[in-house]
Design a protein around this motif. Structure first.
Motif, PDB file in Angstrom:
ATOM      1  N   VAL A  49       0.956  -1.221  -0.177  1.00 37.76           N
ATOM      2  CA  VAL A  49       0.084  -0.027   0.029  1.00 37.76           C
ATOM      3  C   VAL A  49       0.760   1.163  -0.062  1.00 37.76           C
ATOM      4  O   VAL A  49       0.647   2.211  -0.729  1.00 37.76           O
ATOM      5  N   SER A  52       2.300   1.684  -3.437  1.00 40.45           N
ATOM      6  CA  SER A  52       1.148   2.207  -4.353  1.00 40.45           C
ATOM      7  C   SER A  52       0.946   3.906  -4.059  1.00 40.45           C
ATOM      8  O   SER A  52       0.824   4.513  -5.225  1.00 40.45           O
ATOM      9  N   GLN A  61      -2.330  -1.672  -4.425  1.00 33.98           N
ATOM     10  CA  GLN A  61      -3.369  -1.943  -3.669  1.00 33.98           C
ATOM     11  C   GLN A  61      -4.370  -2.924  -3.977  1.00 33.98           C
ATOM     12  O   GLN A  61      -5.072  -3.692  -3.255  1.00 33.98           O
TER      13      GLN A  61
ATOM     14  N   PHE C  46      -3.459   2.524   6.694  1.00 37.01           N
ATOM     15  CA  PHE C  46      -3.875   2.499   5.484  1.00 37.01           C
ATOM     16  C   PHE C  46      -4.736   3.804   5.069  1.00 37.01           C
ATOM     17  O   PHE C  46      -4.476   4.372   4.213  1.00 37.01           O
ATOM     18  N   ALA C  51      -5.625   4.945   1.511  1.00 40.14           N
ATOM     19  CA  ALA C  51      -6.298   3.882   0.974  1.00 40.14           C
ATOM     20  C   ALA C  51      -7.436   3.367   1.649  1.00 40.14           C
ATOM     21  O   ALA C  51      -7.643   2.433   2.382  1.00 40.14           O
ATOM     22  N   LEU C  54      -9.237  -0.245   1.254  1.00 40.79           N
ATOM     23  CA  LEU C  54      -8.437  -1.140   1.971  1.00 40.79           C
ATOM     24  C   LEU C  54      -8.521  -1.355   3.314  1.00 40.79           C
ATOM     25  O   LEU C  54      -8.498  -2.332   3.941  1.00 40.79           O
ATOM     26  N   GLY C 126      -7.080   5.923  -3.146  1.00 39.14           N
ATOM     27  CA  GLY C 126      -7.485   4.688  -3.050  1.00 39.14           C
ATOM     28  C   GLY C 126      -9.099   4.589  -2.903  1.00 39.14           C
ATOM     29  O   GLY C 126      -9.657   4.211  -2.331  1.00 39.14           O
TER      30      GLY C 126
END
Lengths: 102, 346, 166
Positions: A49, A52, A61, C46, C51, C54, C126
């Motif tokens: 992650v 990314s 991801q 995260f 993200a 996720l 994300g």
């Protein structure tokens, strides 16, 4: 060391991976070894992650998405194996599972 | 006061407003939890043709407060055979998820320039399901910590039940988000100004509602507690405030589930007439919309309680059969049909 | 934001250590609960990496399903006797030395690596829509294969947990 960047996340990931590896090496209970494996998988997820994010690329991801799926199925099968093993041998301790050795 | 407020940086203002909202939501939620216990007893009494609590104040109106005081004053007994750390943690853990779910639900449009939601996340519903899926820990740990076979059976039953119905629940709302095209709950509400989802996706609503009964361990799915076979399931060993926390967690979960259903299927704070379906321009309208939201929750809570006293309990294999072999295929079919319809329209 | 990173990173690592070696308890349930905490604080990391999808999936799948399964199994296998066995100190020491060596090699390499500070201003988000589009266009084949893996795992788990294999 001013701004939190990619290498900070990667260091955390590496440390977490090492902790997981240590767990696999020093613990003797199959279930805890399994938990440590999950730690290592999670460390890999974190690295992906972070890559990314800092490379402006979504592929990392998506790979994490697949890793989570595979980890879930791995746990399902692995735990079923452990339960089957426990039924047969009444133990989850790796040192008691040494019939191949002697 | 206002000058001082305007002199603050924007992040501090936002934090201040968030804290204010959290305090207000808790100030409404806690009495709601307390009074839903009274509602439960009154409605059950009404269904069973008796009076119910009527000694404390007019028509038993102070009963919840007295119950609270009683819970505090009772001896907090910890049996010697329990696993202490988990025994203490479990009631707290069971309370947290319900409160966290409330955080992302828009309970009104706006008052002044403030949106009436604590956190409007763009992965709203996923967050909810994440939190809901953590709700099982409180019960499982309580069953494990009690170190007694009835509690343990209750814990095992509930974890299997909650995991199973979570899937059906999650699948049922996927269709909604395919139609609305966003995971953000406020977008979902503005989409529903034309037509509430209960009319567009009735199957999803039915599956979601029944799964919500299972997720909150209410009759007809209260197998984790089932007094007749498991004595009380996971909270057999608990007393005093710890028991009260489990009890409150059940009602908090019901309120959270009702709020979720109102937001997803019943149009949230909107009503389809009188300009109430648009974000409020005045303070009065804003308050009216909050009132509408609470009224809808109360309606659903009444249904929750009503069902409890009208239905017998399912058997465990029937419960699993319903979840896995009826609801999951049905919700998958619902997704497929929705996708085909959307594709045909587009 | 930086303070949040250090908070979540410290929480992740601390809980990670408590998963594998808890000085107060050898109970696998405690290990599993600390792994849940590790996973949740990692979801926080995260979020800091933007993200969001996720992070939600991490909590939903790992903490909500996988770890419950773990707890389920640990509780079903009554492991009272297992708890009394201690970690063998000599081999643990050897393992620690080996792992510290490996970790120092990895981290030392990371510090000198070419990708340190490679992007000045990360902009990637994300978002769920983008991820979904990519998943169902570029990654359709892996997606289908993964669903097959899940099916196989399901059948395998059911077969393995049958009492009598015929």
């Amino acid at each position: 060391m001013s701004q939190v960047g990619l290498h900070h996340y990667l260091v955390v990931s590496a440390l977490l991976f090492s902790i997981g590896l240590l767990g696999v090496i020093i613990r003797r209970n199959v279930l805890v070894i399994y938990l440590s494996l999950e730690l290592m998988l999670n460390a890999a997820n974190l690295a992906l992650v972070a890559f990314s994010r800092f490379n402006n690329n979504l592929n990392g991801q998506l790979i994490v998405f697949f890793i989570i799926t595979v980890a879930a199925s791995e746990v399902a099968v692995g735990l079923a194996l452990i339960v089957a093993l426990y039924r047969k041998r009444q133990t989850t301790h790796v040192e008691d599972l040494a019939t191949m050795r002697n | 006061m206002i000058a001082w407020f305007n002199s603050l940086p924007p992040t501090a203002q936002m934090t201040l407003f968030s804290v204010l909202k959290i305090v207000c939501v808790l100030a409404v939620l806690m009495p709601m939890i307390a009074y839903s216990t009274l509602a439960e007893r009154k409605i059950s009494a009404w269904i069973q043709d008796r009076h119910g609590p009527n000694r404390v104040g007019p028509a038993g109106i102070w009963q919840p407060i007295v119950d609270g005081v009683k819970s505090f004053l009772k001896e907090d007994f910890t049996p010697s055979h329990v696993r202490k750390a988990y025994f203490w943690l479990a009631p707290m853990i069971s309370m947290i998820p319900a409160l966290l779910t409330i955080a992302i639900i828009p309970f009104g449009s706006q008052l002044g320039s403030q949106k009436m939601v604590i956190a409007d996340l763009n992965v709203g519903i996923l967050y909810t399901f994440g939190i809901v899926s953590l709700g099982v820990y409180g019960i499982v740990l309580a069953g494990y910590a009690s170190n007694n076979k009835y509690s343990f059976l209750g814990g095992i039953r509930s974890s299997a039940q909650m995991i199973s119905y979570e899937i059906a629940m999650g699948m049922s709302v996927v269709a909604l988000f395919m139609v609305a095209g966003s995971l953000r709950l406020s977008d979902l509400i503005s989409y529903q100004t034309h037509c509430w989802f209960i009319f567009k996706q009735p199957l999803a609503f039915i599956i979601f509602m029944i799964s919500a009964f299972a997720e909150t361990n209410r009759l007809p799915f209260d197998l984790p507690e089932s007094e007749q076979e498991l004595v009380g399931g996971y909270h057999t060993e608990y007393s005093s405030m710890k028991f009260a926390l489990f009890f409150m967690a059940e009602y908090a979960n019901m309120i959270a589930a009702s709020a979720m259903m109102v937001t997803l299927f019943l149009g949230g704070w909107t009503l389809p007439f009188g300009g109430l379906d648009q974000p409020a321009q005045s303070i009065g309208m804003g308050l009216a919309q909050i009132g509408i939201f609470i009224a809808k929750i109360v309606l659903l809570m009444t249904i929750f309680i009503w069902v409890r006293w009208m239905w017998p309990r399912f058997r465990y294999d029937q419960l699993m059969d319903l979840g896995w072999r009826r609801f999951i295929p049905l919700s998958l079919a619902n997704i497929l049909i929705t996708a085909v319809v959307l594709w045909a329209i587009a | 934001m930086d303070a949040l990173f250090y908070l979540f990173a410290a929480l992740t690592l601390l809980c990670g250590i408590l998963v594998i070696a808890n000085p107060f308890s050898n109970n696998p349930v405690t290990s599993a609960m600390f792994l849940v905490l590790t996973i949740v604080s990692m979801a926080g990391l995260f979020v800091l990496l933007h993200a969001f999808f996720l992070a939600a999936v991490q909590v939903l799948v790992y903490a909500g399903a996988v770890m419950v399964l773990f707890l389920f199994v640990i509780m079903l296998l009554d492991l009272k006797e297992e708890q009394r066995r201690s970690i063998p100190l000599f081999s643990a020491g050897l393992g620690l030395i080996a792992v510290v060596a490996i970790a120092s090699v990895i981290i030392g390499r990371l510090w000198k690596g070419p990708f340190v500070n490679s992007v000045d201003q990360p902009t990637m988000e994300g978002a769920t829509t983008v991820l979904g589009t990519k998943l169902f266009s570029d990654y359709v084949l892996p997606f289908e294969i993964v669903s097959l893996v899940l099916l196989v795992a399901m059948i395998g788990a059911i077969l393995l947990s049958k009492k009598e294999l015929k």
